[in-house]
Design a protein around this motif. Structure first.
Motif, PDB file in Angstrom:
ATOM      1  N   ILE A 187       0.821  -1.210   0.000  1.00 21.27           N
ATOM      2  CA  ILE A 187       0.000   0.000   0.000  1.00 21.27           C
ATOM      3  C   ILE A 187       0.858   1.266   0.000  1.00 21.27           C
ATOM      4  N   MET A 188       1.858   1.321   0.878  1.00 21.45           N
ATOM      5  CA  MET A 188       2.674   2.542   0.958  1.00 21.45           C
ATOM      6  C   MET A 188       3.390   2.878  -0.345  1.00 21.45           C
ATOM      7  N   PRO A 189       4.083   1.914  -0.987  1.00 19.60           N
ATOM      8  CA  PRO A 189       4.756   2.266  -2.250  1.00 19.60           C
ATOM      9  C   PRO A 189       3.791   2.742  -3.337  1.00 19.60           C
ATOM     10  N   LEU A 190       2.617   2.100  -3.427  1.00 17.50           N
ATOM     11  CA  LEU A 190       1.663   2.485  -4.453  1.00 17.50           C
ATOM     12  C   LEU A 190       0.987   3.821  -4.137  1.00 17.50           C
ATOM     13  N   SER A 191       0.940   4.180  -2.857  1.00 14.96           N
ATOM     14  CA  SER A 191       0.303   5.437  -2.440  1.00 14.96           C
ATOM     15  C   SER A 191       1.304   6.576  -2.303  1.00 14.96           C
ATOM     16  N   MET A 192       2.536   6.371  -2.743  1.00 16.29           N
ATOM     17  CA  MET A 192       3.578   7.369  -2.526  1.00 16.29           C
ATOM     18  C   MET A 192       3.257   8.744  -3.109  1.00 16.29           C
ATOM     19  N   PRO A 193       2.644   8.866  -4.306  1.00 20.66           N
ATOM     20  CA  PRO A 193       2.302  10.222  -4.788  1.00 20.66           C
ATOM     21  C   PRO A 193       1.390  10.970  -3.821  1.00 20.66           C
ATOM     22  N   GLY A 194       0.395  10.275  -3.270  1.00 22.23           N
ATOM     23  CA  GLY A 194      -0.493  10.918  -2.308  1.00 22.23           C
ATOM     24  C   GLY A 194       0.215  11.232  -1.003  1.00 22.23           C
ATOM     25  N   ILE A 195       1.090  10.325  -0.558  1.00 19.47           N
ATOM     26  CA  ILE A 195       1.829  10.547   0.691  1.00 19.47           C
ATOM     27  C   ILE A 195       2.757  11.748   0.559  1.00 19.47           C
ATOM     28  N   VAL A 196       3.422  11.862  -0.588  1.00 18.33           N
ATOM     29  CA  VAL A 196       4.316  13.005  -0.821  1.00 18.33           C
ATOM     30  C   VAL A 196       3.528  14.312  -0.808  1.00 18.33           C
ATOM     31  N   THR A 197       2.347  14.305  -1.425  1.00 25.83           N
ATOM     32  CA  THR A 197       1.511  15.503  -1.433  1.00 25.83           C
ATOM     33  C   THR A 197       1.119  15.904  -0.022  1.00 25.83           C
ATOM     34  N   VAL A 198       0.686  14.935   0.782  1.00 24.94           N
ATOM     35  CA  VAL A 198       0.313  15.213   2.169  1.00 24.94           C
ATOM     36  C   VAL A 198       1.515  15.742   2.944  1.00 24.94           C
ATOM     37  N   ALA A 199       2.692  15.138   2.721  1.00 22.07           N
ATOM     38  CA  ALA A 199       3.897  15.570   3.431  1.00 22.07           C
ATOM     39  C   ALA A 199       4.258  17.015   3.095  1.00 22.07           C
ATOM     40  N   ILE A 200       4.101  17.399   1.834  1.00 23.31           N
ATOM     41  CA  ILE A 200       4.432  18.770   1.435  1.00 23.31           C
ATOM     42  C   ILE A 200       3.471  19.764   2.083  1.00 23.31           C
ATOM     43  N   PHE A 201       2.176  19.433   2.059  1.00 22.26           N
ATOM     44  CA  PHE A 201       1.199  20.316   2.695  1.00 22.26           C
ATOM     45  C   PHE A 201       1.450  20.409   4.197  1.00 22.26           C
ATOM     46  N   LYS A 202       1.820  19.292   4.811  1.00 20.11           N
ATOM     47  CA  LYS A 202       2.115  19.298   6.242  1.00 20.11           C
ATOM     48  C   LYS A 202       3.344  20.168   6.531  1.00 20.11           C
ATOM     49  N   PHE A 203       4.353  20.076   5.672  1.00 16.62           N
ATOM     50  CA  PHE A 203       5.552  20.898   5.865  1.00 16.62           C
ATOM     51  C   PHE A 203       5.207  22.382   5.831  1.00 16.62           C
ATOM     52  N   LEU A 204       4.451  22.784   4.802  1.00 19.73           N
ATOM     53  CA  LEU A 204       4.082  24.192   4.689  1.00 19.73           C
ATOM     54  C   LEU A 204       3.225  24.637   5.871  1.00 19.73           C
ATOM     55  N   GLY A 205       2.311  23.752   6.306  1.00 21.26           N
ATOM     56  CA  GLY A 205       1.467  24.090   7.446  1.00 21.26           C
ATOM     57  C   GLY A 205       2.252  24.209   8.738  1.00 21.26           C
ATOM     58  N   LEU A 206       3.182  23.286   8.969  1.00 17.62           N
ATOM     59  CA  LEU A 206       3.989  23.320  10.186  1.00 17.62           C
ATOM     60  C   LEU A 206       4.925  24.526  10.196  1.00 17.62           C
ATOM     61  N   TYR A 207       5.562  24.778   9.072  1.00 20.72           N
ATOM     62  CA  TYR A 207       6.523  25.878   9.034  1.00 20.72           C
ATOM     63  C   TYR A 207       5.842  27.230   9.239  1.00 20.72           C
ATOM     64  N   ASN A 208       4.642  27.374   8.683  1.00 18.01           N
ATOM     65  CA  ASN A 208       3.926  28.645   8.793  1.00 18.01           C
ATOM     66  C   ASN A 208       2.979  28.696   9.984  1.00 18.01           C
ATOM     67  N   HIS A 209       2.969  27.638  10.806  1.00 19.90           N
ATOM     68  CA  HIS A 209       2.055  27.607  11.944  1.00 19.90           C
ATOM     69  C   HIS A 209       2.464  28.654  12.981  1.00 19.90           C
ATOM     70  N   PHE A 210       1.539  29.473  13.364  1.00 15.39           N
ATOM     71  CA  PHE A 210       1.832  30.554  14.314  1.00 15.39           C
ATOM     72  C   PHE A 210       1.060  30.430  15.626  1.00 15.39           C
ATOM     73  N   LEU A 211      -0.240  30.148  15.536  1.00 14.14           N
ATOM     74  CA  LEU A 211      -1.093  30.216  16.716  1.00 14.14           C
ATOM     75  C   LEU A 211      -0.663  29.232  17.794  1.00 14.14           C
ATOM     76  N   GLY A 212      -0.398  27.986  17.417  1.00 14.33           N
ATOM     77  CA  GLY A 212       0.003  26.979  18.405  1.00 14.33           C
ATOM     78  C   GLY A 212       1.281  27.349  19.134  1.00 14.33           C
ATOM     79  N   PRO A 213       2.392  27.592  18.413  1.00 11.58           N
ATOM     80  CA  PRO A 213       3.625  28.010  19.094  1.00 11.58           C
ATOM     81  C   PRO A 213       3.457  29.291  19.897  1.00 11.58           C
ATOM     82  N   PHE A 214       2.651  30.222  19.419  1.00  9.27           N
ATOM     83  CA  PHE A 214       2.445  31.484  20.134  1.00  9.27           C
ATOM     84  C   PHE A 214       1.737  31.260  21.468  1.00  9.27           C
TER      85      PHE A 214
END
Length: 278
Positions: A187-214
């Motif tokens: 499942i993981m190898p075949l789902s890699m395009p979707g996993i990569v997409t989720v990882a990129i969105f998570k990276f952008l969300g985590l890096y730009n996250h302000f309210l939680g750290p604040f």
């Protein structure tokens, strides 16, 4: 035969160009102003600088302690991205590929959470975090983000996994594979395009996250880059060193801009595949 452009096409192109300008103009303006002196900035924000003040970037790095805040952000983003993506992948696999009682009820509950504003969870989350002595802790903040699953990511990755044929798992089970092996090797190898997409969105969300750290971080030595730049902005009412602040903002933007430019094709392809196949 060349396709003829209509008036509607021209209007759409004009709107897209205006949208592009509205996005790029503030970024270019901040970079432009970061190369001036404060005197030049206050005299005329549009006038060209007499000399490019690249030392503003060195001053910003030292004055706002961007190095330590970047390390804090690296820990927060790195651990949160790794564990969060793995947990989202596991959740999507269980909810889409396994049959068990209560699965539809769990999905319905998850879908119902879309109607609840996330801001409503701030107080209960803070009470729990304080009771567990996880406030003012980068590790606690990371765990909070990892365990706070996103419905959007579940739907995106779940839709992608649902498109995979059931015969793949059945043949793997017939060959003696365990459930964990099916997940990791099929499942993981075949789902890699979707996993990569989720990882990129998570990276952008985590890096730009302000309210939680604040909210959760009170020690300045533990600030992420977003909170650090916010505190630098608050200092402007006393120092008015705007060009140094602009330089710090440009430095803070670089990682997310580079990540988006580098993985832009993966984001578009992964999101499209998940939408079409789901």
């Amino acid at each position: 035969m060349k396709e003829r452009r209509t008036v509607v096409d021209g209007l759409w192109w004009g709107l897209l160009v205006l949208w592009l300008v509205s996005i790029l103009f503030p970024v270019i303006w901040v970079f432009y102003e970061s190369l001036k002196t404060n005197r030049e900035f206050f005299m005329d924000v549009w006038k060209l600088p007499e000399a490019l003040q690249w030392e503003n970037y060195r001053n910003a790095w030292v004055k706002y302690k961007i190095g330590p805040s970047m390390l804090n952000t690296l820990y927060y983003v790195g651990v949160g991205l790794t564990l969060g993506t793995l947990l989202t992948t596991l959740n999507a696999f269980v909810l889409t590929r396994l049959e068990f009682k209560g699965r539809k009820l769990i999905w319905a509950t998850i879908m119902f959470s879309l109607f609840l504003p996330g801001i409503n969870a701030l107080i209960p989350q803070y009470v729990v975090m304080r009771s567990l002595h996880l406030t003012n802790s980068l590790t606690g903040l990371t765990l909070l983000h990892v365990l706070s699953e996103s419905v959007f990511f579940l739907m995106l990755l779940g839709g992608f996994m649902q498109s995979l044929p059931k015969e793949l798992e059945e043949s793997a089970f017939m060959d003696g594979a365990s459930l964990l092996q099916v997940f990791a090797r099929v499942i993981m190898p075949l789902s890699m395009p979707g996993i990569v997409t989720v990882a990129i969105f998570k990276f952008l969300g985590l890096y730009n996250h302000f309210l939680g750290p604040f909210i959760y971080l009170s020690d300045q030595a533990k600030y992420t880059i977003g909170v650090n730049m916010y505190q630098a902005n608050m200092m402007m009412q006393y120092t008015a060193d705007w060009v140094t602040l602009f330089a710090g903002v440009v430095i803070a933007m670089v990682p997310s801009v580079v990540a988006f430019m580098f993985f832009q094709r993966s984001i578009i392809e992964g999101a499209t595949l998940g939408a079409v196949k789901g």
